[in-house]
Design an enzyme around this catalytic site. Structure first.
Site, PDB file in Angstrom:
ATOM      1  N   HIS A 164      52.776  46.534  18.440  1.00 58.89           N
ATOM      2  CA  HIS A 164      52.599  45.126  18.068  1.00 58.89           C
ATOM      3  C   HIS A 164      51.785  45.010  16.774  1.00 58.89           C
ATOM      4  CE1 HIS A 164      51.765  40.822  18.430  1.00 58.89           C
ATOM      5  NE2 HIS A 164      50.512  41.118  18.183  1.00 58.89           N
TER       6      HIS A 164
ATOM      7  N   SER B 123      57.748  41.955  17.428  1.00 60.69           N
ATOM      8  CA  SER B 123      57.462  43.170  18.202  1.00 60.69           C
ATOM      9  C   SER B 123      57.943  43.050  19.645  1.00 60.69           C
ATOM     10  CB  SER B 123      55.961  43.491  18.162  1.00 60.69           C
ATOM     11  OG  SER B 123      55.204  42.428  18.688  1.00 60.69           O
TER      12      SER B 123
ATOM     13  N   GLU C 217      51.793  34.471  15.000  1.00 60.94           N
ATOM     14  CA  GLU C 217      52.440  35.169  16.113  1.00 60.94           C
ATOM     15  C   GLU C 217      53.884  34.725  16.353  1.00 60.94           C
ATOM     16  OE1 GLU C 217      51.261  37.735  17.586  1.00 60.94           O
ATOM     17  OE2 GLU C 217      49.130  37.673  17.129  1.00 60.94           O
TER      18      GLU C 217
ATOM     19  N   HIS D  69      52.472  43.242  12.886  1.00 60.15           N
ATOM     20  CA  HIS D  69      51.586  42.490  11.988  1.00 60.15           C
ATOM     21  C   HIS D  69      51.557  42.983  10.545  1.00 60.15           C
ATOM     22  CE1 HIS D  69      49.381  39.469  14.338  1.00 60.15           C
ATOM     23  NE2 HIS D  69      49.512  40.284  15.374  1.00 60.15           N
TER      24      HIS D  69
HETATM   25 FE   LIG Z   1      49.090  39.710  17.462  1.00 62.13          FE
END
Ligand SMILES: [Fe+2]
Length: 269
Positions: free
Chosen positions: A144, A209, A190, A149
């Site tokens: 993730h 993700s 997000e 990111h």
């Molecule tokens: Fe995150």
């Protein structure tokens, strides 16, 4: 990373928050940054989980991931077969936008997390989920954090916006404004969508993700609403299900400019 003790994927079965990975850490000292991040002695199984996750997600990116995300992923040139070194990713981010990576042992206390963002440092985990958690995990892991990111932090305007979220959060004095800011973070960093010239695309790290959410979010089952900070700040979210609605930006210039306006009107920047 997410700023609070939330789930990495909305379908986790551990809904009571009892998983220790979901409990935020209050820092007792500074985190290792950049070259200070040592490479863990990953098992062959852990390396293979990364390889499996990367291969699965890569097939979904064309026609779904934002052009800016793909550009960032290419610039970082992440290893497909082995978990990348945080120190290597940190160096590449530093060259691109002046950001660095710190190694965090897990979820951070919100104030600590935002303090790092305000200083252009992204706290990343370096452990990876179990094979039984390929589709969901109750807390951030390095797939993730690194795959999700870091490619967006290569983009100059996103990188500046991300720092300003940290700066604004540190200046929040009341709970209502703080909740609004957390919602803005959630529905942009997000779970954000963007209008690319070729169509609607994903830039949100929580989506990119997640194998299931990436396939679900662009369908007609999800309501898409134009981004304004005021509207996002009003939108409650349910961390246990696929996100609906989602919010669409026109550009990263708009994302940052509107966020700065909203923050200045509230004395946060
Ligand atoms: Fe995150």
């Amino acid at each position: 990373m997410t700023p609070t003790a939330t789930t990495d994927h909305p379908e986790t079965p551990t809904q009571d928050g009892s998983d220790p990975r979901c409990i935020p850490h209050k820092m007792t000292g500074p985190l290792p940054v950049g070259d200070e991040c040592l490479y863990p002695n990953y098992s062959a199984e852990e390396q293979d989980v990364w390889k499996t996750l990367y291969a699965r997600m890569e097939t979904l990116l064309p026609g779904r991931a934002a052009d800016e995300y793909i550009t960032g992923l290419r610039a970082l040139d992440l290893d497909r077969d082995r978990i990348p070194r945080l120190s290597d990713v940190s160096r590449k981010l530093d060259q691109a936008t002046g950001w660095k990576i710190a190694r965090t042992p897990g979820l951070l206390d919100a104030h600590d997390f935002f303090s790092y963002l305000a200083n252009r440092v992204f706290p990343s985990t370096d452990y990876i989920r179990a094979r039984s958690e390929l589709d969901y995990t109750p807390a951030p892991d390095c797939f993730h954090d690194i795959f999700g990111h870091t490619p967006m932090i290569v983009h100059p305007r996103f990188a500046d916006f991300y720092q300003k979220i940290g700066q604004a959060a540190l200046n929040c004095k009341d709970a209502a404004t703080e909740e609004g800011l957390t919602r803005i973070y959630w529905f942009t960093v997000e779970f954000g969508l963007i209008k690319n010239p070729s169509g609607l695309r994903i830039y949100g790290n929580g989506i990119i993700s997640s194998y299931g959410e990436t396939q679900h979010c662009l369908t007609d089952k999800v309501t898409k609403i134009p981004y304004t900070p005021e509207r996002l700040a009003q939108q409650a979210y349910d961390i246990w299900h696929f996100q609906n609605p989602l919010f669409v930006i026109d550009s990263f210039d708009q994302l940052e400019n509107e966020f700065v306006r909203w923050s200045k009107e509230r004395g946060l920047l």
